[in-house]
Design a protein around this motif. Structure first.
Motif, PDB file in Angstrom:
ATOM      1  N   ARG A  30      78.504  40.675  -9.202  1.00 19.79           N
ATOM      2  CA  ARG A  30      79.086  39.581  -8.504  1.00 19.79           C
ATOM      3  C   ARG A  30      79.525  39.129  -9.144  1.00 19.79           C
ATOM      4  O   ARG A  30      81.193  38.531  -7.980  1.00 19.79           O
ATOM      5  CB  ARG A  30      77.925  38.435  -8.347  1.00 19.79           C
ATOM      6  N   ALA A  31      79.875  39.103 -10.394  1.00 11.94           N
ATOM      7  CA  ALA A  31      81.164  38.202 -11.243  1.00 11.94           C
ATOM      8  C   ALA A  31      82.518  38.769 -10.420  1.00 11.94           C
ATOM      9  O   ALA A  31      83.871  38.964 -10.760  1.00 11.94           O
ATOM     10  CB  ALA A  31      81.370  38.439 -12.833  1.00 11.94           C
ATOM     11  N   PHE A  32      82.708  40.290 -10.995  1.00 19.00           N
ATOM     12  CA  PHE A  32      83.572  41.746 -10.586  1.00 19.00           C
ATOM     13  C   PHE A  32      84.381  41.237  -9.596  1.00 19.00           C
ATOM     14  O   PHE A  32      85.003  41.211  -9.134  1.00 19.00           O
ATOM     15  CB  PHE A  32      83.115  42.820 -10.872  1.00 19.00           C
ATOM     16  N   LEU A  33      83.387  41.284  -8.572  1.00 19.84           N
ATOM     17  CA  LEU A  33      83.828  40.959  -7.054  1.00 19.84           C
ATOM     18  C   LEU A  33      84.454  39.880  -6.649  1.00 19.84           C
ATOM     19  O   LEU A  33      85.422  39.811  -5.845  1.00 19.84           O
ATOM     20  CB  LEU A  33      82.709  40.817  -6.097  1.00 19.84           C
ATOM     21  N   ALA A  34      83.708  38.792  -7.487  1.00 19.29           N
ATOM     22  CA  ALA A  34      84.964  37.691  -6.845  1.00 19.29           C
ATOM     23  C   ALA A  34      85.723  37.390  -7.779  1.00 19.29           C
ATOM     24  O   ALA A  34      86.897  36.598  -6.535  1.00 19.29           O
ATOM     25  CB  ALA A  34      83.649  36.743  -8.059  1.00 19.29           C
ATOM     26  N   LEU A  35      86.741  38.462  -8.446  1.00 23.01           N
ATOM     27  CA  LEU A  35      87.387  38.214  -8.529  1.00 23.01           C
ATOM     28  C   LEU A  35      89.043  39.250  -8.091  1.00 23.01           C
ATOM     29  O   LEU A  35      89.662  38.892  -8.500  1.00 23.01           O
ATOM     30  CB  LEU A  35      87.317  38.555 -10.487  1.00 23.01           C
TER      31      LEU A  35
END
Length: 174
Positions: free
Chosen positions: A129-134
């Motif tokens: 989720r953290a990677f996708l959000a960026l």
């Protein structure tokens, strides 16, 4: 679409624990490999002592062959090799982790990360989720959404990519 990595190089930053054909099968299910790269994966598999009739045929197909013929032959080669294609969801999670791995290794630039293809991926972990959000949905969005804070975004993206890569593998293993 990303090229299949040459996994015969153990010192390569994106050294995989699976065969080129296995990696290609997973990326194929995630729509992350072009037809011409499937022939290359077949040639690498043959060089690694894997051999089936369809694999030989696929390796011999020209880059400009009909993509449908390439895909059909690839699916036959995968079947003959006993490789079970994963479901699309798991294959896409594998492809996302591979993208993060390639980014941390410096093999993928910021512009290559910009794509809306990840918008519908249901992330399973906090790191995904953290990677996708960026990830910006397109290259032009980088300038519009980041403004003057591109340096901070790059740093956050590298941290998120490293965190994702440090998690247990999602994908093919032997």
């Amino acid at each position: 679409m990303a090229a299949i990595d040459d996994t015969s190089e153990p010192n390569s930053p994106v050294h995989s624990t699976c065969s080129p054909l296995m990696e290609a099968a997973w990326l194929y299910q995630a729509d992350q490999v072009s037809p011409e790269d499937l022939s290359r994966a077949a040639a690498q598999a043959l060089a690694g002592a894997m051999d089936t009739p369809a694999l030989r045929e696929l390796a011999g197909l020209p880059r400009h062959a009909d993509p449908r013929d390439i895909r059909d032959t690839f699916e036959q080669a995968v079947d003959e090799a006993g490789i079970v294609l994963p479901d699309r969801y798991l294959a896409r999670r594998f492809a996302l982790r591979r993208l993060a791995t390639r980014f941390t290794a410096g093999e993928v630039g910021l512009g290559e990360l910009a794509s809306d293809e990840w918008s519908d991926l249901e992330a399973e972990t906090a790191e995904e989720r953290a990677f996708l959000a960026l990830l910006p949905p397109c290259a032009c969005c980088i300038k519009y959404t980041l403004g003057l804070d591109e340096v901070a975004w790059k740093a956050q993206l590298r941290i998120a990519a490293r965190a994702l890569v440090s998690q247990p593998d999602v994908g093919p293993r032997f």
